[in-house]
Design a protein around this motif. Structure first.
Motif, PDB file in Angstrom:
ATOM      1  N   VAL A  77      -1.985   3.143  -4.071  1.00 23.31           N
ATOM      2  CA  VAL A  77      -1.891   1.911  -4.849  1.00 23.31           C
ATOM      3  C   VAL A  77      -1.946   0.711  -3.894  1.00 23.31           C
ATOM      4  O   VAL A  77      -1.235   0.678  -2.887  1.00 23.31           O
ATOM      5  CB  VAL A  77      -0.592   1.862  -5.669  1.00 23.31           C
ATOM      6  CG1 VAL A  77      -0.543   0.589  -6.519  1.00 23.31           C
ATOM      7  CG2 VAL A  77      -0.479   3.101  -6.558  1.00 23.31           C
ATOM      8  N   PHE A  78      -2.793  -0.262  -4.246  1.00 24.10           N
ATOM      9  CA  PHE A  78      -2.892  -1.507  -3.491  1.00 24.10           C
ATOM     10  C   PHE A  78      -2.389  -2.643  -4.388  1.00 24.10           C
ATOM     11  O   PHE A  78      -2.994  -2.929  -5.423  1.00 24.10           O
ATOM     12  CB  PHE A  78      -4.341  -1.759  -3.060  1.00 24.10           C
ATOM     13  CG  PHE A  78      -4.855  -0.728  -2.093  1.00 24.10           C
ATOM     14  CD1 PHE A  78      -4.811  -0.964  -0.724  1.00 24.10           C
ATOM     15  CD2 PHE A  78      -5.352   0.483  -2.542  1.00 24.10           C
ATOM     16  CE1 PHE A  78      -5.270  -0.010   0.175  1.00 24.10           C
ATOM     17  CE2 PHE A  78      -5.818   1.436  -1.657  1.00 24.10           C
ATOM     18  CZ  PHE A  78      -5.771   1.199  -0.295  1.00 24.10           C
ATOM     19  N   TYR A  79      -1.284  -3.246  -3.980  1.00 26.95           N
ATOM     20  CA  TYR A  79      -0.599  -4.254  -4.788  1.00 26.95           C
ATOM     21  C   TYR A  79      -0.804  -5.643  -4.184  1.00 26.95           C
ATOM     22  O   TYR A  79      -0.767  -5.820  -2.968  1.00 26.95           O
ATOM     23  CB  TYR A  79       0.891  -3.911  -4.848  1.00 26.95           C
ATOM     24  CG  TYR A  79       1.789  -4.986  -5.421  1.00 26.95           C
ATOM     25  CD1 TYR A  79       1.590  -5.480  -6.708  1.00 26.95           C
ATOM     26  CD2 TYR A  79       2.842  -5.499  -4.672  1.00 26.95           C
ATOM     27  CE1 TYR A  79       2.418  -6.456  -7.227  1.00 26.95           C
ATOM     28  CE2 TYR A  79       3.686  -6.475  -5.186  1.00 26.95           C
ATOM     29  CZ  TYR A  79       3.465  -6.955  -6.469  1.00 26.95           C
ATOM     30  OH  TYR A  79       4.284  -7.931  -6.979  1.00 26.95           O
ATOM     31  N   PHE A 110      -0.222 -10.716 -10.994  1.00 24.06           N
ATOM     32  CA  PHE A 110      -0.173  -9.584 -10.070  1.00 24.06           C
ATOM     33  C   PHE A 110      -1.226  -8.560 -10.478  1.00 24.06           C
ATOM     34  O   PHE A 110      -1.757  -8.602 -11.594  1.00 24.06           O
ATOM     35  CB  PHE A 110       1.212  -8.912 -10.101  1.00 24.06           C
ATOM     36  CG  PHE A 110       1.466  -8.154 -11.375  1.00 24.06           C
ATOM     37  CD1 PHE A 110       1.197  -6.791 -11.450  1.00 24.06           C
ATOM     38  CD2 PHE A 110       1.943  -8.800 -12.514  1.00 24.06           C
ATOM     39  CE1 PHE A 110       1.412  -6.086 -12.633  1.00 24.06           C
ATOM     40  CE2 PHE A 110       2.154  -8.109 -13.699  1.00 24.06           C
ATOM     41  CZ  PHE A 110       1.893  -6.744 -13.761  1.00 24.06           C
ATOM     42  N   ALA A 111      -1.514  -7.642  -9.579  1.00 26.48           N
ATOM     43  CA  ALA A 111      -2.410  -6.535  -9.901  1.00 26.48           C
ATOM     44  C   ALA A 111      -2.108  -5.353  -8.994  1.00 26.48           C
ATOM     45  O   ALA A 111      -1.692  -5.513  -7.843  1.00 26.48           O
ATOM     46  CB  ALA A 111      -3.873  -6.949  -9.749  1.00 26.48           C
ATOM     47  N   LYS A 112      -2.315  -4.155  -9.542  1.00 25.79           N
ATOM     48  CA  LYS A 112      -2.174  -2.913  -8.789  1.00 25.79           C
ATOM     49  C   LYS A 112      -3.449  -2.096  -8.993  1.00 25.79           C
ATOM     50  O   LYS A 112      -3.790  -1.742 -10.114  1.00 25.79           O
ATOM     51  CB  LYS A 112      -0.953  -2.121  -9.265  1.00 25.79           C
ATOM     52  CG  LYS A 112       0.373  -2.832  -9.046  1.00 25.79           C
ATOM     53  CD  LYS A 112       1.541  -2.005  -9.576  1.00 25.79           C
ATOM     54  CE  LYS A 112       2.866  -2.748  -9.378  1.00 25.79           C
ATOM     55  NZ  LYS A 112       4.013  -1.951  -9.913  1.00 25.79           N
ATOM     56  N   MET A 146       0.864  -1.179   0.000  1.00 23.33           N
ATOM     57  CA  MET A 146       0.000   0.000   0.000  1.00 23.33           C
ATOM     58  C   MET A 146       0.898   1.226   0.000  1.00 23.33           C
ATOM     59  O   MET A 146       1.607   1.475   0.971  1.00 23.33           O
ATOM     60  CB  MET A 146      -0.896  -0.017   1.241  1.00 23.33           C
ATOM     61  CG  MET A 146      -1.790   1.187   1.406  1.00 23.33           C
ATOM     62  SD  MET A 146      -2.708   1.068   2.992  1.00 23.33           S
ATOM     63  CE  MET A 146      -3.611   2.611   2.948  1.00 23.33           C
ATOM     64  N   TYR A 147       0.881   1.987  -1.094  1.00 22.64           N
ATOM     65  CA  TYR A 147       1.813   3.093  -1.201  1.00 22.64           C
ATOM     66  C   TYR A 147       1.224   4.205  -2.065  1.00 22.64           C
ATOM     67  O   TYR A 147       0.234   4.017  -2.787  1.00 22.64           O
ATOM     68  CB  TYR A 147       3.155   2.617  -1.759  1.00 22.64           C
ATOM     69  CG  TYR A 147       3.067   1.893  -3.087  1.00 22.64           C
ATOM     70  CD1 TYR A 147       3.112   2.580  -4.305  1.00 22.64           C
ATOM     71  CD2 TYR A 147       2.939   0.504  -3.130  1.00 22.64           C
ATOM     72  CE1 TYR A 147       3.040   1.907  -5.514  1.00 22.64           C
ATOM     73  CE2 TYR A 147       2.865  -0.178  -4.342  1.00 22.64           C
ATOM     74  CZ  TYR A 147       2.913   0.527  -5.528  1.00 22.64           C
ATOM     75  OH  TYR A 147       2.835  -0.140  -6.726  1.00 22.64           O
ATOM     76  N   ASN A 148       1.854   5.364  -2.002  1.00 22.23           N
ATOM     77  CA  ASN A 148       1.369   6.531  -2.731  1.00 22.23           C
ATOM     78  C   ASN A 148       1.928   6.601  -4.139  1.00 22.23           C
ATOM     79  O   ASN A 148       3.090   6.258  -4.369  1.00 22.23           O
ATOM     80  CB  ASN A 148       1.776   7.818  -2.001  1.00 22.23           C
ATOM     81  CG  ASN A 148       1.215   7.899  -0.607  1.00 22.23           C
ATOM     82  OD1 ASN A 148       0.107   7.440  -0.345  1.00 22.23           O
ATOM     83  ND2 ASN A 148       1.977   8.496   0.303  1.00 22.23           N
TER      84      ASN A 148
END
Length: 285
Positions: free
Chosen positions: A83-85, A273-275, A73-75
């Motif tokens: 962003v949720f990865y 994967f997904a973001k 979880m990052y900006n």
């Protein structure tokens, strides 16, 4: 209804600064009020292999600086999104086979036992975009559940049916499916199910699902969910609305519920994967 939590907005910068207790806030970070959310990530607890790590408030508020959480979880400073990865790490929750970087509503921070009913109602509004996602062997993009209304049994209901946990089915699952937004709800296998048996997961099954006509692809889009007694509405981009008000919704009134948002990744491919980006998120009751 009064809005009482979770809006991604610049004005919440004061909250982040106060939480830091004297530590210098990251000036480039996107402020986020996570007072009433917790997150589950695809990384296992060191002392409980296979079980995912969760961060509730106040730890989740420092996601940008947390060495474990900031991987998931990052900006994105370019467009001010979060962003949720996720990828298939093999670490899942007890009643799932898929990994997630997903927010779970907590009306009372740190307490999973305070939730809401359809009679009490609720509103959810979030703006998303799919930043990146892998393709499966059939050439289609991997599917991602991006929002949910999940049911939960009270302790008394769990005791009544002899269940060891409080798990109940999700009434609503909204997914990004190859560029389309797809909505699935729960329906009873038998409309004559008793008031006791209705509490069990096995009493319910998925409906056939419905796709919104608009194809969002990788563009920004907004979802709205409105819940009232015996009624559920789901709207995409303020244009198209799906309404559910049949007997299944009426009988769902026995359950407590909570909202979920983020990246519940529906692939087991080791290279998948997904973001998922979230630009705005509001919930009220």
């Amino acid at each position: 209804m009064t809005s009482h939590f979770s809006k991604i907005a610049v004005l919440t910068g004061l909250f982040l600064a106060s939480f830091s207790n004297g530590q210098e806030a990251n000036k480039k970070s996107v402020p986020i009020d996570l007072t009433h959310w917790k997150i589950t990530i695809p990384e296992e607890k060191p002392n409980n292999p296979g079980s995912p790590i969760e961060f509730g408030y106040p730890e989740i508020a420092d996601y940008a600086n947390n060495p474990i959480l900031k991987k998931w979880m990052y900006n994105d400073e370019k467009d001010k999104s979060i962003v949720f990865y996720a990828y298939p790490s093999g670490t899942t929750t007890a009643n799932s086979h898929f990994s997630r970087s997903e927010l779970r509503e907590t009306m009372d921070p740190g307490n999973n036992n305070v939730n809401w009913t359809f009679a009490q109602g609720g509103k959810f509004k979030a703006t998303y975009a799919i930043d990146a996602v892998s393709k499966e062997k059939d050439g289609k993009y991997s599917k991602i559940i991006i929002a949910q209304i999940h049911g939960r049994l009270t302790n008394a209901q769990s005791d009544l049916i002899g269940q060891k946990d409080n798990n109940a089915p999700p009434m609503l699952k909204i997914s990004w499916d190859n560029g389309k937004i797809r909505v699935k709800t729960k329906i009873l296998k038998d409309v004559n199910t008793s008031d006791t048996d209705i509490l069990g997961v096995k009493a319910w099954t998925d409906d056939q699902g419905t796709n919104f006509k608009e194809k969002v692809d990788f563009n920004k889009f907004t979802l709205e969910i409105k819940i009232s007694d015996c009624r559920m509405e789901v709207t995409l981009n303020g244009k198209e609305t799906l309404v559910y008000n049949d007997s299944n919704i009426k009988k769902w009134g026995v359950f407590e519920n909570y909202f979920k948002a983020g990246n519940y990744f529906q692939s087991k491919d080791s290279e998948a994967f997904a973001k998922v980006k979230i630009y705005a998120l509001e919930v009220s009751h």
